[in-house]
Design an enzyme around this catalytic site. Structure first.
Site, PDB file in Angstrom:
ATOM      1  N   ASP A 123       0.816  -1.218   0.000  1.00  0.00           N
ATOM      2  CA  ASP A 123       0.000   0.000   0.000  1.00  0.00           C
ATOM      3  C   ASP A 123       0.848   1.266   0.000  1.00  0.00           C
ATOM      4  OD1 ASP A 123       1.063  -0.121   2.509  1.00  0.00           O
ATOM      5  OD2 ASP A 123      -0.847  -0.168   3.588  1.00  0.00           O
ATOM      6  N   ARG A 181      22.147   1.290  -3.592  1.00  0.00           N
ATOM      7  CA  ARG A 181      22.431   0.003  -2.959  1.00  0.00           C
ATOM      8  C   ARG A 181      23.147  -0.903  -3.950  1.00  0.00           C
ATOM      9  NH1 ARG A 181      17.120   0.049  -0.401  1.00  0.00           N
ATOM     10  NH2 ARG A 181      16.589   2.246  -0.536  1.00  0.00           N
ATOM     11  N   ASP A 250      19.575  -5.457  -1.724  1.00  0.00           N
ATOM     12  CA  ASP A 250      18.896  -4.162  -1.850  1.00  0.00           C
ATOM     13  C   ASP A 250      18.932  -3.385  -0.531  1.00  0.00           C
ATOM     14  OD1 ASP A 250      17.073  -6.452  -1.323  1.00  0.00           O
ATOM     15  OD2 ASP A 250      15.620  -4.890  -0.916  1.00  0.00           O
ATOM     16  N   ASP A 260      17.772   0.195   6.367  1.00  0.00           N
ATOM     17  CA  ASP A 260      16.621  -0.690   6.527  1.00  0.00           C
ATOM     18  C   ASP A 260      16.553  -1.318   7.914  1.00  0.00           C
ATOM     19  OD1 ASP A 260      14.489  -2.480   6.354  1.00  0.00           O
ATOM     20  OD2 ASP A 260      14.704  -2.560   4.193  1.00  0.00           O
TER      21      ASP A 260
HETATM   22  P1  AMP Z   1      12.255  -4.099   2.481  1.00  0.00           P
HETATM   23  O1  AMP Z   1      11.823  -5.407   3.018  1.00  0.00           O
HETATM   24  O2  AMP Z   1      11.871  -2.947   3.348  1.00  0.00           O
HETATM   25  O3  AMP Z   1      13.712  -4.081   2.132  1.00  0.00           O
HETATM   26  O4  AMP Z   1      11.442  -3.857   1.145  1.00  0.00           O
HETATM   27  C1  AMP Z   1      11.563  -4.689   0.030  1.00  0.00           C
HETATM   28  C2  AMP Z   1      10.755  -4.111  -1.106  1.00  0.00           C
HETATM   29  O5  AMP Z   1       9.371  -4.106  -0.786  1.00  0.00           O
HETATM   30  C3  AMP Z   1      11.116  -2.692  -1.471  1.00  0.00           C
HETATM   31  O6  AMP Z   1      10.999  -2.553  -2.869  1.00  0.00           O
HETATM   32  C4  AMP Z   1      10.062  -1.888  -0.758  1.00  0.00           C
HETATM   33  O7  AMP Z   1       9.850  -0.625  -1.335  1.00  0.00           O
HETATM   34  C5  AMP Z   1       8.841  -2.787  -0.904  1.00  0.00           C
HETATM   35  N1  AMP Z   1       7.854  -2.554   0.148  1.00  0.00           N
HETATM   36  C6  AMP Z   1       7.959  -2.860   1.454  1.00  0.00           C
HETATM   37  N2  AMP Z   1       6.855  -2.491   2.141  1.00  0.00           N
HETATM   38  C7  AMP Z   1       6.011  -1.923   1.244  1.00  0.00           C
HETATM   39  C8  AMP Z   1       4.700  -1.344   1.314  1.00  0.00           C
HETATM   40  N3  AMP Z   1       4.021  -1.249   2.462  1.00  0.00           N
HETATM   41  N4  AMP Z   1       4.166  -0.882   0.166  1.00  0.00           N
HETATM   42  C9  AMP Z   1       4.827  -0.952  -0.990  1.00  0.00           C
HETATM   43  N5  AMP Z   1       6.046  -1.486  -1.139  1.00  0.00           N
HETATM   44  C10 AMP Z   1       6.652  -1.976  -0.032  1.00  0.00           C
HETATM   45 MG    MG Z   2      14.771  -2.248   2.040  1.00  0.00          MG
END
Ligand code: AMP
Ligand code: MG
Length: 484
Positions: A123, A181, A250, A260
């Site tokens: 979202d 990254r 990433d 992160d």
């Molecule tokens: P992360 O686990 O935070 O490293 O995120 C991994 C990927 O998922 C990244 O591309 C984030 O932008 C995407 N992502 C994580 N949470 C959300 C969210 N609530 N809505 C949209 N994209 C998300």
């Molecule tokens: Mg991330």
């Protein structure tokens, strides 16, 4: 409104396959929960003489300043070892860059700012809990002298976020030297888009590693420098009992900052195999695996850079391999340096590593608190030490005393070194959980007190006794979750 931020937009000036250009989605009713005035001041932003409502408009993304060119950055990555060709900022928008007082260019990004073309099923939003976690943890890391992204503000959005329950929405303003990254390099390399790969690498060199531009082999040197920064970073994590929890490519910063703060945690009781993340079933990102994973992530970066390092693939491969092979020694030197200080040692002797590892093993065997055990080294003659009742520890202590006798350090000097290397306060998970629960009742008193305490983590202060304690059994946090 005469409030100004002198935004630059160098990343947004790169070709348009590097990002999607879009504004944050406006939110219903922004309310400022926290502004980091000290960080703002370092950035040259005057937040003291400004109406709160203006900060709320800017740091929620409701108002876009005319010199800001907002974008969502694109990247790819290996998540838990699995290749994902398209990721990108799915819930974050880069507002622009700002030249801080130290002359360095910093990114200012809003996290939780709404959907982007990279949101996939998400979202694009964040709820208050993970935003509070990231604020506390990243600011604590900075005070602990660990390279990290920073937290500038928290805004509640006045909107509901649906997760396993309904929670209040929030937006974090994150500040970083870079949001590039390893996964950003992988995005172009995997598409065999060497032209873009070169543009990206030259951009990063120019902005973050300008001293490499003039020398020979700048791309190989770049790899070496990123490896150095990552080795430095992970050795710091290890020395504090920090588990990142989601060391995907990433989430591996090109400037060696911790980025992160999802399922991360500082360990309480020491365990080499400790994992917190609810989705890390194989223990890939356990405490003890972190140095190896760091190397794995750097090997991914090396693979991307091969076409730039040398036209001859074999030469490129052999040169990159040498860099990757050298990481273990570089890391070990940083590890030894950090841990020697934790034990109050100044000089370097060959058996130090065994002595220090024996201490860690004793801590693990007796299931003792990492931070308090190290603190106890400053009290080893007194009743205070956590380990004093264990025979095997008392045997270890004799070896430690022998080692101390090999160098001329006064007791006072040793204690000073130990206290300077071992924090009295770390952002313990059970305290963070309590603060998040309270925040849902609009009670932020403990949040503010904890931040204040963690801004000076090496100095004991009676006012903060509650924050130095290990969790009781019923307070222990056994699992952490990605900050979605
Ligand atoms: P992360 O686990 O935070 O490293 O995120 C991994 C990927 O998922 C990244 O591309 C984030 O932008 C995407 N992502 C994580 N949470 C959300 C969210 N609530 N809505 C949209 N994209 C998300
Ligand atoms: Mg991330």
């Amino acid at each position: 409104m005469n409030f100004k931020i002198d935004f630059k937009n160098s990343y947004a000036a790169l070709p348009n396959n590097f990002y999607a250009r879009l504004n944050p989605e406006p939110v219903k009713q922004p309310v400022l929960i926290k502004i980091n005035n000290k960080l703002a001041e370092d950035l040259g932003i005057d937040t003291n003489n400004i109406e709160v409502s203006i900060l709320e408009e800017i740091f929620s993304g409701n108002k876009i300043l005319s010199n800001s060119d907002p974008i969502a950055m694109t990247y790819a990555g290996h998540q838990f070892g699995h290749w994902v060709p398209q990721l990108g900022d799915g819930r974050a928008i880069l507002l622009g860059e700002i030249i801080a007082k130290d002359g360095l260019r910093k990114d200012i990004q809003l996290k939780g700012s709404g959907k982007t073309p990279f949101s996939r099923m998400g979202d694009g939003r964040a709820w208050l809990g993970p935003v509070i976690r990231e604020y506390i943890l990243s600011e604590a890391m900075n005070a602990l002298s660990v390279p990290t992204t920073r937290a500038l503000s928290i805004i509640k959005t006045g909107e509901n976020i649906i997760r396993e329950k309904i929670y209040p929405g929030a937006i974090l303003a994150r500040v970083a030297n870079s949001h590039v990254r390893v996964g950003t390099f992988q995005y172009f390399a995997s598409r065999k888009d060497i032209k873009s790969l070169k543009i990206l690498t030259d951009y990063v060199l120019d902005r973050h590693y300008p001293n490499l531009l003039k020398g020979k082999n700048k791309y190989l040197k770049f790899l070496e420098n990123v490896a150095l920064k990552q080795a430095y970073l992970v050795a710091k994590w290890m020395s504090l009992g920090f588990i990142h929890g989601v060391m995907n490519t990433d989430n591996t910063s090109i400037t060696g900052e911790t980025i992160d703060y999802g399922p991360c945690a500082f360990m309480d009781n020491f365990n080499y195999n400790q994992v917190f993340s609810s989705i890390d079933h194989m223990g890939r990102y356990s405490y003890k695996n972190q140095p190896e994973i760091m190397k794995w992530n750097l090997a991914c970066l090396a693979t991307c850079l091969l076409p730039l390092i040398n036209e001859d693939e074999n030469i490129a491969l052999s040169e990159a391999q040498k860099v990757i092979d050298s990481i273990s020694d570089t890391y070990e030197n940083f590890w030894l340096k950090n841990f020697r200080a934790k034990f109050g040692l100044h000089k370097s002797f060959t058996k130090d590593k065994d002595l220090m590892n024996d201490f860690l093993s004793l801590m693990e065997k007796h299931n003792l608190d990492f931070t308090l055990s190290f603190q106890g080294l400053a009290k080893i003659n007194n009743e205070g030490s956590l380990l004093k009742n264990y025979d095997d520890f008392n045997r270890w202590k004799l070896k430690y005393y022998d080692r101390l006798n090999q160098e001329n350090i006064s007791l006072a000097e040793r204690i000073k070194t130990i206290k300077f290397a071992n924090p009295a306060y770390i952002p313990r998970n059970h305290v963070i959980e309590k603060i998040i629960t309270e925040s849902l009742e609009n009670d932020f008193a403990r949040f503010h007190a904890f931040n204040k305490c963690l801004s000076n983590p090496f100095e004991e202060n009676k006012e903060y006794t509650e924050f130095s304690k290990a969790p009781l059994d019923n307070e222990k946090v056994l699992e952490t979750f990605c900050g979605t």
